[in-house]
Write a protein that holds these residues in place. Structure first.
Motif, PDB file in Angstrom:
ATOM      1  N   THR A  18     -15.041 -20.733 -13.246  1.00  0.00           N
ATOM      2  CA  THR A  18     -15.250 -19.940 -14.447  1.00  0.00           C
ATOM      3  C   THR A  18     -16.680 -20.069 -14.950  1.00  0.00           C
ATOM      4  O   THR A  18     -17.270 -21.129 -14.907  1.00  0.00           O
ATOM      5  CB  THR A  18     -14.288 -20.396 -15.553  1.00  0.00           C
ATOM      6  N   ILE A  27     -24.700 -12.971 -18.013  1.00  0.00           N
ATOM      7  CA  ILE A  27     -24.128 -14.288 -17.758  1.00  0.00           C
ATOM      8  C   ILE A  27     -25.094 -15.358 -18.276  1.00  0.00           C
ATOM      9  O   ILE A  27     -26.286 -15.314 -18.027  1.00  0.00           O
ATOM     10  CB  ILE A  27     -23.899 -14.464 -16.261  1.00  0.00           C
ATOM     11  N   TRP A 172     -10.615  -3.870 -16.156  1.00  0.00           N
ATOM     12  CA  TRP A 172     -11.846  -4.660 -16.139  1.00  0.00           C
ATOM     13  C   TRP A 172     -13.034  -3.725 -15.989  1.00  0.00           C
ATOM     14  O   TRP A 172     -12.948  -2.676 -15.336  1.00  0.00           O
ATOM     15  CB  TRP A 172     -11.806  -5.637 -14.967  1.00  0.00           C
ATOM     16  N   PHE A 174     -17.693  -3.965 -16.010  1.00  0.00           N
ATOM     17  CA  PHE A 174     -18.884  -4.800 -16.095  1.00  0.00           C
ATOM     18  C   PHE A 174     -20.100  -3.928 -15.823  1.00  0.00           C
ATOM     19  O   PHE A 174     -20.048  -3.007 -14.999  1.00  0.00           O
ATOM     20  CB  PHE A 174     -18.817  -5.937 -15.065  1.00  0.00           C
ATOM     21  N   TRP A 201     -23.378  -9.997  -6.605  1.00  0.00           N
ATOM     22  CA  TRP A 201     -22.444 -10.459  -7.627  1.00  0.00           C
ATOM     23  C   TRP A 201     -21.060 -10.638  -7.013  1.00  0.00           C
ATOM     24  O   TRP A 201     -20.673  -9.913  -6.098  1.00  0.00           O
ATOM     25  CB  TRP A 201     -22.329  -9.445  -8.760  1.00  0.00           C
ATOM     26  N   TRP A 203     -17.045 -11.271  -8.592  1.00  0.00           N
ATOM     27  CA  TRP A 203     -16.177 -11.420  -9.756  1.00  0.00           C
ATOM     28  C   TRP A 203     -14.731 -11.629  -9.320  1.00  0.00           C
ATOM     29  O   TRP A 203     -14.261 -11.010  -8.367  1.00  0.00           O
ATOM     30  CB  TRP A 203     -16.188 -10.175 -10.639  1.00  0.00           C
ATOM     31  N   LYS A 204     -14.029 -12.467 -10.060  1.00  0.00           N
ATOM     32  CA  LYS A 204     -12.580 -12.524  -9.938  1.00  0.00           C
ATOM     33  C   LYS A 204     -12.023 -11.525 -10.948  1.00  0.00           C
ATOM     34  O   LYS A 204     -12.357 -11.569 -12.133  1.00  0.00           O
ATOM     35  CB  LYS A 204     -12.058 -13.935 -10.226  1.00  0.00           C
ATOM     36  N   VAL A 205     -11.181 -10.621 -10.487  1.00  0.00           N
ATOM     37  CA  VAL A 205     -10.673  -9.532 -11.324  1.00  0.00           C
ATOM     38  C   VAL A 205      -9.179  -9.760 -11.573  1.00  0.00           C
ATOM     39  O   VAL A 205      -8.435 -10.093 -10.645  1.00  0.00           O
ATOM     40  CB  VAL A 205     -10.907  -8.182 -10.609  1.00  0.00           C
ATOM     41  N   GLY A 208     -12.687 -11.825 -14.811  1.00  0.00           N
ATOM     42  CA  GLY A 208     -14.131 -11.696 -14.915  1.00  0.00           C
ATOM     43  C   GLY A 208     -14.939 -12.920 -14.536  1.00  0.00           C
ATOM     44  O   GLY A 208     -16.162 -12.899 -14.665  1.00  0.00           O
ATOM     45  N   ASP A 209     -14.305 -14.005 -14.061  1.00  0.00           N
ATOM     46  CA  ASP A 209     -15.090 -15.147 -13.574  1.00  0.00           C
ATOM     47  C   ASP A 209     -16.117 -14.643 -12.565  1.00  0.00           C
ATOM     48  O   ASP A 209     -15.798 -13.820 -11.707  1.00  0.00           O
ATOM     49  CB  ASP A 209     -14.180 -16.172 -12.892  1.00  0.00           C
ATOM     50  N   CYS A 210     -17.323 -15.157 -12.650  1.00  0.00           N
ATOM     51  CA  CYS A 210     -18.423 -14.527 -11.915  1.00  0.00           C
ATOM     52  C   CYS A 210     -19.357 -15.535 -11.284  1.00  0.00           C
ATOM     53  O   CYS A 210     -19.554 -16.639 -11.800  1.00  0.00           O
ATOM     54  CB  CYS A 210     -19.206 -13.628 -12.870  1.00  0.00           C
ATOM     55  N   THR A 212     -23.343 -15.339  -9.120  1.00  0.00           N
ATOM     56  CA  THR A 212     -24.417 -14.497  -8.613  1.00  0.00           C
ATOM     57  C   THR A 212     -25.151 -15.230  -7.505  1.00  0.00           C
ATOM     58  O   THR A 212     -25.283 -16.461  -7.531  1.00  0.00           O
ATOM     59  CB  THR A 212     -25.417 -14.112  -9.721  1.00  0.00           C
TER      60      THR A 212
END
Length: 436
Positions: A18, A27, A172, A174, A201, A203-205, A208-210, A212
């Motif tokens: 996370t 971010i 979701w 972004f 990038w 992301w977990k959908v 939104g955990d991200c 880069t």
């Protein structure tokens, strides 16, 4: 085929950690991932169990607007002629840039276009299921998640949206930088994208955990998740190639200088087991790279352009470039499609040119049929062609568009080809092959 190579992998995929967010801002913090031992193959699904999807509903909207079974009048184009398609989806009002099929059932398509719109519709009759609304720039990327429960759309400005297919609701969104490419992870609700600032990038959908992955200060022009789900290969405008560790967030291999390309990368592909990577560039070269060592093990260039002078730094070939490429799943063959209309079939075992198939206009994309040595091409003349890579012979072609084909997709059983075009249409062709 991508779907075959992705589904054929059995390795596990590490979960994302996370990150902190503040409203709609960028971010703030990238949390280092636990460098502990890799999780078992099933752990990823457990880590993702917070993504709770309802069972897909049987009922669908009855809106049948936007599909026709006959060619439409009033479309300006110089390629008027027979229409071999079974279904035409006509709700877009400008060029249709992208298409993807749902991998689970191959019954749904998502298309995105220059009209800032994306639609999810049914292949059998063209019936609209829902519009992916809210984009304010051309939708250039669209695709379904590995289990067909989610569909993602991305526009040129970098706005990405994800929709739950059964409820038709946005779950979701972004805003990243200007979008270059977008791809779902092969076995998890994880979305990857490359942007013009050089970032990749992940992301977990939908939570939104991200993460880069910072590349050079130039666009990340193409990318692909390797079949093991643990690595991704990304190509950049400066000709460099990076193989990223998706868990640790660091590049495992960096190919630059003579190892990289002498111009922006245009496309990248992997073979079925992920051991080999093929990269293409505007420098007209296709490079075969070992995914394990990161070393270039072969360089392919069509005979028709070998006499061209070498490109200086930052220069691009005005007459030709590699536009698409891919691996055959049943023979040691690779196909490379060029802007000058050349389809080159290379023998990987001998690294020699096996066949050269000429089109009258530039190749936009190619796809291998799973389990066979048949390669499909779409081109700027609006025609889909099927080639036997063993002999170099044209098997058949399909016509119906009145402008260039910009993207196409192939069903898993190779019974359907779905195309998008500058004529504002998407079309479904039923593939009939006497040799099957």
């Amino acid at each position: 085929m991508e779907s075959e190579s992705e589904s054929g992998a059995a390795a596990d995929t590490p979960p994302l950690e996370t990150l902190s967010f503040h409203g709609d801002e960028e971010i703030i913090e990238v949390v280092e991932l636990d460098p502990g031992p890799p999780d078992p193959a099933d752990d990823l699904a457990q880590e993702m169990e917070d993504v709770d999807f309802e069972e897909e509903e049987e009922e669908e909207e009855g809106n049948d607007e936007g599909w026709v079974l006959e060619p439409q009048e009033g479309v300006v184009g110089s390629m008027e002629g027979p229409d071999d398609s079974e279904v035409t989806f006509a709700l877009h009002t400008a060029s249709v840039f992208c298409v993807s099929l749902d991998p689970k059932t191959n019954t749904l398509a998502v298309t995105g276009g220059e009209d800032d719109k994306a639609f999810v519709w049914r292949l059998s009759d063209g019936e609209l299921l829902f519009e992916c609304a809210g984009h304010k720039d051309s939708v250039t990327c669209a695709g379904f998640s590995h289990d067909s429960t989610l569909v993602a759309t991305g526009d040129m400005s970098g706005l990405l949206k994800v929709w739950q297919v059964d409820t038709k609701e946005e779950v979701w969104s972004f805003e990243a930088g200007d979008l270059e490419w977008m791809e779902w992870h092969p076995r998890a609700p994880v979305l990857l994208a490359g942007t013009a600032d050089g970032n990749t990038w992940m992301w977990k959908v939908p939570n939104g955990d991200c993460k880069t992955f910072q590349g050079p200060n130039c666009p990340a022009t193409c990318g692909r998740v390797l079949p093991d789900g643990k690595r991704a290969v990304v190509g950049y405008e400066d000709g460099t190639i990076r193989i990223w560790d998706l868990k640790q967030g660091n590049p495992i291999h960096v190919l630059k200088g003579t190892e990289g390309h002498q111009g922006p990368l245009t496309c990248v592909a992997t073979n079925q087991d992920g051991s080999l990577i093929l990269t293409g560039s505007v420098d007209c070269q296709a490079k075969l790279v070992s995914a394990t060592t990161g070393k270039v093990v072969g360089v392919f260039r069509p005979e028709t352009v070998t006499s061209q002078p070498s490109l200086g730094e930052g220069e691009e070939s005005e007459s030709n470039s590699v536009e698409s490429l891919g691996f055959c799943s049943v023979m040691p063959l690779a196909a490379v499609g060029y802007l000058d209309g050349t389809l080159a079939i290379y023998d990987l075992s001998t690294q020699t040119l096996r066949h050269q198939c000429q089109h009258q206009s530039g190749i936009v994309q190619l796809l291998w049929e799973a389990g066979t040595a048949v390669v499909y091409t779409c081109s700027l003349d609006g025609i889909v062609r099927l080639w036997d890579a063993r002999t170099g012979r044209l098997l058949t072609d399909y016509r119906g568009h009145t402008a260039e084909i910009l993207d196409f997709a192939l069903s898993k059983d190779a019974s359907l080809v779905v195309t998008t075009s500058g004529d504002h249409k998407a079309k479904v062709f039923c593939v009939q092959r006497p040799d099957r």
